[in-house]
Design an enzyme around this catalytic site. Sequence first.
Site, PDB file in Angstrom:
ATOM      1  N   CYS A   2      -9.941 -16.022  31.517  1.00  0.00           N
ATOM      2  CA  CYS A   2      -9.161 -16.991  30.758  1.00  0.00           C
ATOM      3  C   CYS A   2      -9.772 -18.385  30.915  1.00  0.00           C
ATOM      4  O   CYS A   2     -10.525 -18.653  31.846  1.00  0.00           O
ATOM      5  CB  CYS A   2      -7.703 -17.025  31.171  1.00  0.00           C
ATOM      6  N   ARG A  27     -16.150 -16.790  30.427  1.00  0.00           N
ATOM      7  CA  ARG A  27     -15.167 -16.294  31.375  1.00  0.00           C
ATOM      8  C   ARG A  27     -14.523 -14.991  30.923  1.00  0.00           C
ATOM      9  O   ARG A  27     -13.842 -14.330  31.695  1.00  0.00           O
ATOM     10  CB  ARG A  27     -14.085 -17.363  31.590  1.00  0.00           C
ATOM     11  N   TRP A  74      -7.433 -13.545  28.556  1.00  0.00           N
ATOM     12  CA  TRP A  74      -7.825 -12.183  28.931  1.00  0.00           C
ATOM     13  C   TRP A  74      -6.548 -11.500  29.382  1.00  0.00           C
ATOM     14  O   TRP A  74      -5.914 -11.919  30.337  1.00  0.00           O
ATOM     15  CB  TRP A  74      -8.851 -12.212  30.061  1.00  0.00           C
ATOM     16  N   ASN A  98      -3.514 -19.644  33.146  1.00  0.00           N
ATOM     17  CA  ASN A  98      -4.418 -18.673  33.746  1.00  0.00           C
ATOM     18  C   ASN A  98      -3.740 -18.087  34.978  1.00  0.00           C
ATOM     19  O   ASN A  98      -3.097 -18.823  35.737  1.00  0.00           O
ATOM     20  CB  ASN A  98      -5.730 -19.325  34.189  1.00  0.00           C
ATOM     21  N   GLY A  99      -3.913 -16.796  35.208  1.00  0.00           N
ATOM     22  CA  GLY A  99      -3.350 -16.188  36.404  1.00  0.00           C
ATOM     23  C   GLY A  99      -2.209 -15.251  36.082  1.00  0.00           C
ATOM     24  O   GLY A  99      -2.035 -14.796  34.949  1.00  0.00           O
ATOM     25  N   GLU A 479     -26.410  -1.174  41.883  1.00  0.00           N
ATOM     26  CA  GLU A 479     -26.441  -2.289  40.939  1.00  0.00           C
ATOM     27  C   GLU A 479     -26.958  -1.851  39.572  1.00  0.00           C
ATOM     28  O   GLU A 479     -26.422  -2.267  38.530  1.00  0.00           O
ATOM     29  CB  GLU A 479     -27.302  -3.422  41.499  1.00  0.00           C
ATOM     30  N   LYS A 483     -24.741  -2.233  36.220  1.00  0.00           N
ATOM     31  CA  LYS A 483     -25.195  -2.986  35.051  1.00  0.00           C
ATOM     32  C   LYS A 483     -25.123  -2.125  33.792  1.00  0.00           C
ATOM     33  O   LYS A 483     -24.707  -2.582  32.727  1.00  0.00           O
ATOM     34  CB  LYS A 483     -26.628  -3.478  35.256  1.00  0.00           C
ATOM     35  N   GLU A 486     -21.535  -1.671  32.746  1.00  0.00           N
ATOM     36  CA  GLU A 486     -20.910  -2.910  32.294  1.00  0.00           C
ATOM     37  C   GLU A 486     -21.208  -3.225  30.834  1.00  0.00           C
ATOM     38  O   GLU A 486     -20.310  -3.597  30.072  1.00  0.00           O
ATOM     39  CB  GLU A 486     -21.398  -4.093  33.144  1.00  0.00           C
ATOM     40  N   HIS A 502     -25.901  16.728  48.551  1.00  0.00           N
ATOM     41  CA  HIS A 502     -24.505  16.823  48.980  1.00  0.00           C
ATOM     42  C   HIS A 502     -23.532  16.663  47.811  1.00  0.00           C
ATOM     43  O   HIS A 502     -22.409  16.210  48.006  1.00  0.00           O
ATOM     44  CB  HIS A 502     -24.225  15.777  50.060  1.00  0.00           C
ATOM     45  N   LYS A 602     -15.989 -12.973  33.297  1.00  0.00           N
ATOM     46  CA  LYS A 602     -17.009 -13.535  34.182  1.00  0.00           C
ATOM     47  C   LYS A 602     -16.424 -13.893  35.544  1.00  0.00           C
ATOM     48  O   LYS A 602     -17.025 -13.647  36.579  1.00  0.00           O
ATOM     49  CB  LYS A 602     -17.619 -14.779  33.526  1.00  0.00           C
TER      50      LYS A 602
END
Length: 607
Positions: A2, A27, A74, A98-99, A479, A483, A486, A502, A602
Amino acid sequence: MCGIIGIIGKSPVGPLLLDGLKRLEYRGYDSAGVATLVGTGIDRRRAEGKLKNLAAVMEKKPIEGTTGIGHTRWATHGRPNETNAHPHMTPQVAVVHNGIIENFRDLRRALEGDGQSFETETDTEVIAHLLSQGLKAGLDPVAATAETLHRLEGAFSLAIIFSGQHDLMIGARRGSPLAVGYGDGEMFLGSDALALAPLTDRICYLEEGDWAILSGNGAEVRDAQGSVVERPVKRTAVSGALIGKGGYRHFMQKEIFEQPAVIGDTLTSYVDPLKRRVALPEVSCDLGNLPRLTISACGTAYIAGLVAKYWLEQIARQPVEIDVASELRYREAPLPEGGAALFISQSGETIDTLAALRYAKAEGQHILSVVNVPESIIARESNAVLPTLAGPEIGVASTKAFTTQLVVLACLTLAIGRAKGSLTANREAALSEALLEVPQRAAEVLAMDAQFIGIAQELAEARDVLYMARGSLYPLALEGALKLKEISYIHAEGYAAGELKHGPIALIDDLVPVVVCAPSGPLLTKTLSNVEEVVARGGRVILLSDAEGLAQASDGVAHRIELPKVDPFVAPILYALPVQLLAYHTAVAKGTDVDQPRNLAKSVTVE
């Protein structure tokens, strides 16, 4: 997550609000809106989806007014649609938020019991109704805000305007950042300095629990108890010129290609190339006698911490505990007397990381942080800050922030190793020299960009992709998988190569690409044995290695990418680039929104 912008201006603020929101797109958001004061009332424009939709609404129906607020949302409570988009308002007030208001259900039930009706599914709407309730009871806007803040539970930042009050705006923060900008007869609110960059370079960061009463001539800041307090106004170096794409197709691509420069900038601030010796900022604790270093972070920053765990234990001989921040804060881990805790965050405002920091501080730990925003909350609440010099990172998927975090953590490793006596001066010099070579080696990898495009076309057709590695490269497998997930939305998993037998080996067939990070070094032979197991089962191996490693690899490897040979110590930094490029080009091939992938933000400032 947000974004907030607020302006008390001298001319119509609609275009400025929209421009500020564009600077906050990084963001993450799924709807947007603005509200301004017009005459004795409030006017509002909102739209679902990207800012171009809001811009179209505002072009069709322009908005007037010299005082206004804007928001990119968001979704946390309520679906991402126009009805739930901010600002939320009553005839008396408009608010952006925001929040999360944790007690909004109880507040909503109480307000409904008093006859209030609600139009949205959001937690934010209760704030507007609480403020209106106070105003109707005869309170002035400041008193109504004080009473409302007292009733709210959760983490939030707010910007509020009141009908008929053209020279008044109130901002508040609790657990979520908010900056006040000072102009010439104008005042501003923003989620961060980047939003305010074209408007002012004079910024005041509100502290935890602060709220600010703005007029065109300045701001009065009050703390959580309502007492007037002084907060420093600083000049910020953030510039609007820093956020252009510079000819690249996406911000993520631009930021990938900035890595040789920002890695070099970060190294310059930590390594003396003449003495080949690391020099940290003042950390105010005895690095040579830490019983344990506890590392915590979220997402890609957590993966950087995993690499650091290998480095710190193997090279510095420093005992390390690491956990994702959202787990550390709740499992109530006992932390040793005299210990230190290290927190890693690109934005410096990640709410779970901040909460874990506060837990560690309460447990008596010395707090270190690795952040890219020196003025951030996490930086301000740390005993010592180890800054990265990545510059603004706009793409949601972290790239240059990750590699500069690794650089800083590598330097910290050398400093702790020296302090503990586990690293000789000659060894520190050799490893420092290896670090100083990384910018050039990184540039060599980026020059191979075209090699990744064809491979990415194949990955784009896959339903599942596996990543494998060993040792300090194992986190790079995590990572790489993160990526790809995402930004391309392909299911991917990263594994320690020794874990193949395993369980994961059951997934291997000719439809499953397997990306392997295997630089030459003590673990190469073991990793190539795992590659043979994949090849024998028809898996399509994409092998990232240097000339020595590729020479020892099976003929059955589908794709070989030769990377520069580097000291094993710095291989995790270098191998971050090819996994980024593979993910980037795969996402481009699939046509996804590379810079703003769905459902992601973000800066995660809510749980």
